[in-house]
Structures are given as C-alpha cells and as structure tokens.
Design a protein around this motif. Structure first.
Motif, mmCIF file in Angstrom:
data_model
loop_
_atom_site.group_PDB
_atom_site.id
_atom_site.type_symbol
_atom_site.label_atom_id
_atom_site.label_comp_id
_atom_site.label_asym_id
_atom_site.label_seq_id
_atom_site.Cartn_x
_atom_site.Cartn_y
_atom_site.Cartn_z
ATOM 1 N N CYS A 158 0.832 -1.207 0.000
ATOM 2 C CA CYS A 158 0.000 0.000 0.000
ATOM 3 C C CYS A 158 0.866 1.255 0.000
ATOM 4 N N THR A 159 0.505 2.185 -0.848
ATOM 5 C CA THR A 159 1.168 3.496 -0.818
ATOM 6 C C THR A 159 0.210 4.554 -0.272
ATOM 7 N N LYS A 160 -1.040 4.110 -0.037
ATOM 8 C CA LYS A 160 -2.040 5.027 0.526
ATOM 9 C C LYS A 160 -2.735 4.319 1.682
ATOM 10 N N ALA A 161 -3.157 5.088 2.661
ATOM 11 C CA ALA A 161 -3.926 4.512 3.766
ATOM 12 C C ALA A 161 -4.981 5.538 4.157
ATOM 13 N N ASP A 162 -5.985 5.104 4.895
ATOM 14 C CA ASP A 162 -6.966 6.082 5.381
ATOM 15 C C ASP A 162 -6.999 6.067 6.912
ATOM 16 N N ASP A 163 -7.935 6.794 7.485
ATOM 17 C CA ASP A 163 -7.992 6.919 8.941
ATOM 18 C C ASP A 163 -8.284 5.600 9.651
ATOM 19 N N ALA B 205 2.523 -4.438 8.459
ATOM 20 C CA ALA B 205 2.932 -3.227 7.752
ATOM 21 C C ALA B 205 2.246 -3.151 6.400
ATOM 22 N N PRO B 206 2.256 -1.966 5.781
ATOM 23 C CA PRO B 206 1.648 -1.826 4.458
ATOM 24 C C PRO B 206 2.372 -2.638 3.382
ATOM 25 N N ASP B 207 3.505 -3.242 3.749
ATOM 26 C CA ASP B 207 4.178 -4.116 2.773
ATOM 27 C C ASP B 207 4.477 -5.478 3.397
ATOM 28 N N SER B 208 3.586 -5.931 4.303
ATOM 29 C CA SER B 208 3.762 -7.265 4.905
ATOM 30 C C SER B 208 3.656 -8.346 3.845
ATOM 31 N N CYS B 209 4.453 -9.391 4.010
ATOM 32 C CA CYS B 209 4.468 -10.488 3.032
ATOM 33 C C CYS B 209 3.545 -11.635 3.434
ATOM 34 N N LYS B 210 3.133 -11.645 4.683
ATOM 35 C CA LYS B 210 2.375 -12.773 5.217
ATOM 36 C C LYS B 210 1.180 -13.140 4.327
ATOM 37 N N GLY B 211 1.111 -14.416 3.982
ATOM 38 C CA GLY B 211 -0.033 -14.894 3.206
ATOM 39 C C GLY B 211 0.076 -14.662 1.713
ATOM 40 N N SER B 212 1.135 -13.965 1.288
ATOM 41 C CA SER B 212 1.259 -13.660 -0.137
ATOM 42 C C SER B 212 2.237 -14.621 -0.816
#
Lengths: 337, 276
Positions: free
Chosen positions: A132-137, A147-154
C-alpha cells in the motif's frame, strides 16, 4: 537491479495467465461496490482503492456454499457431495492485510478437521499482493505489528513504482514463482525505485491490550457495556472482516430432498449462541462484542499463537454506528496505562 | 447561543433535576465528518454532545432497546423530523409510551441546523404535516426516475444485480427503528421459516419481506441505506412503497401517536372484500 513488471505489460500477463489455465481475479469496482472479482482484461482492475469494500475472504470462504445434496428414500439416504468448483487462480492486487488474513485463518481451518472447502481454494490460488502506498484513517495494520508491505499470506509481493508505472516483483513462495514463470519474459530488470509505502499511524498498544484481555478480572468489567452501548447488533463488521470465519450448517429443502449449505454466521447476532431451551449465555450485545474482541485477541492467539485480526479496519470503516476494533482497543490501551 | 449550546444546557438541566435519566444524542466520531450515537447519563458529560449537519443517524431505534423504558423514567433524544415520525409510529404500535420521550428536535437544511420547537411528540404535528404537504410526488433522485421508466424485466434485472450483493448481515434491519421485533421472522428457526442462505433466492426473500413489512411504516430516515455495507439503494424501495401507500390510502406514516397502522387495521366499509 530488481525485477519489474511494468503496467503496460499487465494485459499481456493476464492473457498469458488465462491461456495457462488460470482464472485472473483482482480488485474491481462494480455496481457501486468494490470487490475482488474475475476479470478478462487488466483494464478492469482498479488499483486506486485503498482496499476493496469486500474482503478477499469471499474467494476462499463464500457467504453461502453447498456441501451436499441429499435424497431421503425409504431405507437409505443418497448423498452427493459438492466440492468447490475451482481451478487454478491468480488473485492479482490483493492488499497485505487481506492476504495475511487468509494465513491467519489457515490454522483454524486445518486444526482438528481439515476443511477441504477452504484448503482446496487455498491450494489453487496464487496471491499476488500489492504493497500500500495510501492509507486512510481506519487502516491499522501497524497496530497489529504488520505493515503496508507485509508479506504474510502472499505468494508474490509487488511494490508500486512511482507514477503507477509498474511494480517491483518479489517472489515469496514456490507457488508464486511457478505462476510468474509463465510471464518471465514480460518482466524487466531495472533499477527503478519503489514509491514509499503508506504511513499508518500506530493506534494502540497491542501487547498492553492483550494483557488486559487475559486478566480474568476484566471479563465482567463495566467497560464492555459502555463501549458497546451503541452497537446495533448487525453483522457488517464480521462479514466484511477477512478473518472472521464462523459459519452455520443448514439444510434447505423439503422432507425428502434438499441441499446442505455452509452459511456465514456472526457472533453479533442474538441467535448465535441461543440454546434450544431459549437460554442464551450471551444474552446481551455487550457480551457479544466482548466475545468478538476476546476471540480475536485472547482465545484465538491462545490456541494458534496469532491474533485473529490483520488490521484492515473494515469493521470500523463500515460500522453504521462508528464502532469497531480500533476504538475498543484504543480504549483498552488507555485502561491498561 | 448556538443550538448545540442550547441543547447542551437543556440536557444538563434535565439530567441534573432528574427529569430524564438519559440523553441520547450525537458525539464526535472517528473522523472529522463522522458522528456517533452517544448516551449521556451524567450532567457532567453534556459537553460531549455535538449537534451539526453531520448528525444524520436516526436515533429513535435506541428507544426500544430492551429494558430502557421499563422503569417508566423519561429519556431524552435528539431527533430530526423523520425520527419524530418514528416515535409516533412506535407509540401507535404500542412499543413505547410517548410520555416517556423528551424530544430535542432539530432539522438540517444544507449545513444549517435549526431547532424544532417542542418537547413532546404531539407538539411537532405541524412540522410533520408540512413534510407531508411538501413531499415530492416522486423521488428527486435520478436513479429512482430511471427505475420507474424500466420495463418489469429490466427492473427485475436491476434489483437482481443489487440483491446479488446482499450478504444478509441484517444491518438494514438492525439500523431500522421500525424493525423492533424481538425475534425477526428470519431468526425463527423452530422451524426455519425463511432460509438463512445468502444466495439469490434467499436475498430476494429477505429484501422483499422487509420491503412489505415496512410499507406504510417507513419514515424514510435512510438509516438502512446508510448502514448497508454493500451499498444496495434500499431507500428507493422504501420510497416507492411509501408512495404506493400514500396514493392508495392517503397514509403518511408517523403523523401522530394515535395514527392507525395502515396495513394492520381494517374498516367494515373497506372496498376490498378480504385482507391479506
């Protein structure tokens, strides 16, 4: 130098995967809702979403699923088992929270009984996640130690390049590598840098919350009633949640013939734990909300050593009365100071 | 003094004097644009009450929470005209005693919030009357017009696609002040009258049952529509049914606390020879 998949090659990749027998699935915006759905062309994929409204769970654990058809005869019962009609699939453009949600549920579905509906779909799916390069509230992966770049499950992790030009490719599993062999010639070695990942503010202290929840004295705390007073008891949070996995088995049909189905169920519902006698051990909404939190952050990790929450924030984002896991854990964080 | 301040002051007075045991209003939400239902029982907490144009949720459903009114004490509640109509219906359907309800009435046009005069539900009959008079014959929404112009087959396909999104989370039901049944028909499982499955048939069954059950009762507050996590335009179904009922029976739901429920009453001189 890293492997890069440039956006303008994606349509070719989709073609290639389709001819290799894969169904290509990804985030789409259709009929006023965003979901993960099968596509024919790369142009149908919607990469601008923070995350789809519906979670990736739908692809592995659908809301209603036939298990068997039955016919009751005079001296016997004929049954015809239904297994999911899936073949190999590539889910292109999952979010890290959704992909990790599936990994979180693996031990649950494979515990004392191996749920073949879940695992058949898991084994036939390649999850290609885009960081993810974007997130919301409402995003809260970092609070869950992800983290927005977690590898888990991928199986593959893609890191977006600046300006939507494409993605850096990180192959994580053999299944991912195998699927990407079919497009090897479409990838390029390049020194293009990845765009910075989203900044997701840490919203609560998870360890402190878990410790508070594990303290038996807090089971009857007034906190539960206060925090859940406005809960209206719908299942929106549980049904949109990538890790909520409760289901009910129902027979539909007449006296002699019918179909046995596995349907989503929710701990938010009054009926969920209602006994045949009419007694309900979780007779109030606050007891139900407590159960949801306890299950995710106390009982589930107690059994499987992982919290049953991947931090997608859908529960809070979609709640009709602005409740959710984030607020509850924020309040528990305060209590445990 | 702003309306927000006026209402905070009034809430403080009522709570301090014991005239009400609780004020149900709005508080700040997760984001700047969100408001959430707030329950205030102590006069010290009234500063948490917020009143602005983001206060949209119809709070009247909380009034019939199990046990809330059973001690016969009064409860105050922030309501827009739709919410006030809902209280009338709940009273007419014997779900609450209107005497126990103290209303903090308000209405919003654009970003402007204005107070509605009155305390008890019967004092708002002019407001409700003017809504009935001012109600447009058809929804001003483009989508509504579009659906009206469709052939029955097209309309069926439209709703088929919309209902295909339904996940039977029952957020529409739970958010609705009129869905107060202690046990909904779909939760009656001895026997299971309505299938629980969220497949095409199940989703149709559910949404049609709900549409008919709300006909002549829905106040079009929009709670269901906003609560729906899969964005089914439920408001359009309810609006269409409200139009039907208004045309056929000149019935505008929630006019007064003694208004007869239109589909649950029968007159001897009814032009129909039977009732459903």
């Amino acid at each position: 130098m890293t492997k890069i998949l440039f956006s303008d090659k994606l349509d070719k990749c989709v073609e290639r995967w389709k001819s290799a027998g894969f169904t290509v699935i990804g985030p789409v915006q259709r009929a006023n809702i965003s979901t993960y759905a099968a596509v024919e062309h790369a142009a149908e994929l919607e990469f601008g979403l923070i995350l789809p409204d519906r979670s990736i769970k739908d692809l592995f654990f659908p809301q209603s699923e036939p298990m068997l058809r039955y016919t009751i005869k005079k001296e016997s019962i004929d049954t015809d088992e239904c297994l999911p009609p899936v073949g190999p699939r590539i889910i292109f453009g999952a979010r890290p929270c959704d992909a990790s949600g599936m990994a979180i549920d693996d031990p649950l579905f494979g515990w004392d009984y191996k749920d073949e509906y879940w695992f058949q779909r898991r084994n036939e799916s390649v999850i290609v996640t885009i960081a993810c390069t974007k997130a919301d509230d409402f995003c809260m992966c970092t609070s869950l130690k992800m983290a927005p770049d977690s590898c888990k499950g991928s199986d593959i992790l893609l890191r977006p390049l600046a300006g939507n030009k494409g993605w850096q490719v990180e192959e994580l599993t053999d299944r991912g590598r195998e699927a990407f062999k079919t497009i090897a010639d479409l990838l390029q070695e390049s020194s293009e840098q990845a765009a910075p990942i989203a900044v997701v503010e840490k919203k609560f202290d998870l360890d402190a919350c878990v410790a508070w929840l594990q303290n038996p004295e807090h089971f009857e705390s007034r906190f539960w009633k206060e925090i859940s007073m406005r809960c209206i008891g719908c299942a929106s949070c549980t049904y949109l949640c990538p890790t909520c996995h409760c289901f009910d088995i129902q027979d539909e049909g007449d006296t002699y013939t019918g179909i046995r189905r596995k349907n989503w169920d929710s701990c938010s519902f009054a009926l969920f734990t209602m006994h045949t006698s009419g007694h309900n051990p979780r007779s109030t909404q606050s007891a139900r909300w407590r159960q949801r939190i306890m299950h995710k952050f106390n009982y589930f990790p107690g059994k499987f050593s992982v919290n049953s929450c991947s931090g997608c924030g859908r529960c809070s984002r979609q709640c009709p009365v602005d409740m959710g896991i984030t607020e509850t854990l924020q309040e528990i964080s305060k209590l445990s100071l | 003094m702003s309306i927000e301040e006026q209402y905070r002051t009034r809430a403080k007075e009522l709570l301090s004097g014991g005239a009400v045991k609780m004020v149900i209003g709005y508080g700040k939400g997760t984001t700047a644009s969100r408001r959430r239902p707030l329950f205030i029982s102590s006069p010290d907490d009234v500063e948490r009450l917020v009143l602005d144009d983001a206060c949209i949720t119809n709070l009247s459903g909380y009034l019939v929470s199990e046990g809330l009114l059973s001690d016969e004490k009064r409860v105050a509640v922030f309501l827009r005209p739709e919410g006030i109509r809902a209280v009338n219906i709940l009273a007419a359907e014997s779900q609450l005693d209107a005497e126990q309800i103290v209303i903090f009435g308000f209405d919003v046009s654009g970003t402007e919030v204005r107070a509605l005069k009155g305390i008890h539900v019967e004092e708002f009959s002019d407001v409700i009357g003017s809504i009935k008079e001012g109600a447009p014959e058809a929804s001003e929404e483009e989508l509504f017009e579009k659906i009206e112009k469709m052939s029955p087959q097209e309309r069926f396909s439209f709703w088929q696609e919309e209902f295909a999104k339904c996940i039977k989370c029952y957020a529409c039901r739970q958010a609705c002040p009129m869905c107060y049944c202690r046990r909904c028909i779909v939760d009656s499982n001895q026997p299971q009258w309505v299938n629980t499955s969220s497949h095409s048939l199940g989703n149709f069954e559910w949404n049609i049952v709900r549409a008919f059950h709300l006909s002549g009762r829905c106040v079009e507050c929009g709670n269901c529509d906003r609560a729906c996590p899969v964005n089914i335009p439920l408001r359009l179904i309810n609006h269409r049914m409200a139009e039907e009922v208004l045309g056929a029976f000149d019935h505008f739901a929630g006019m007064s606390k003694t208004q007869e429920p239109v589909l649950a009453s029968f007159k001897k001189d009814d032009s129909e020879t039977f009732i459903l």
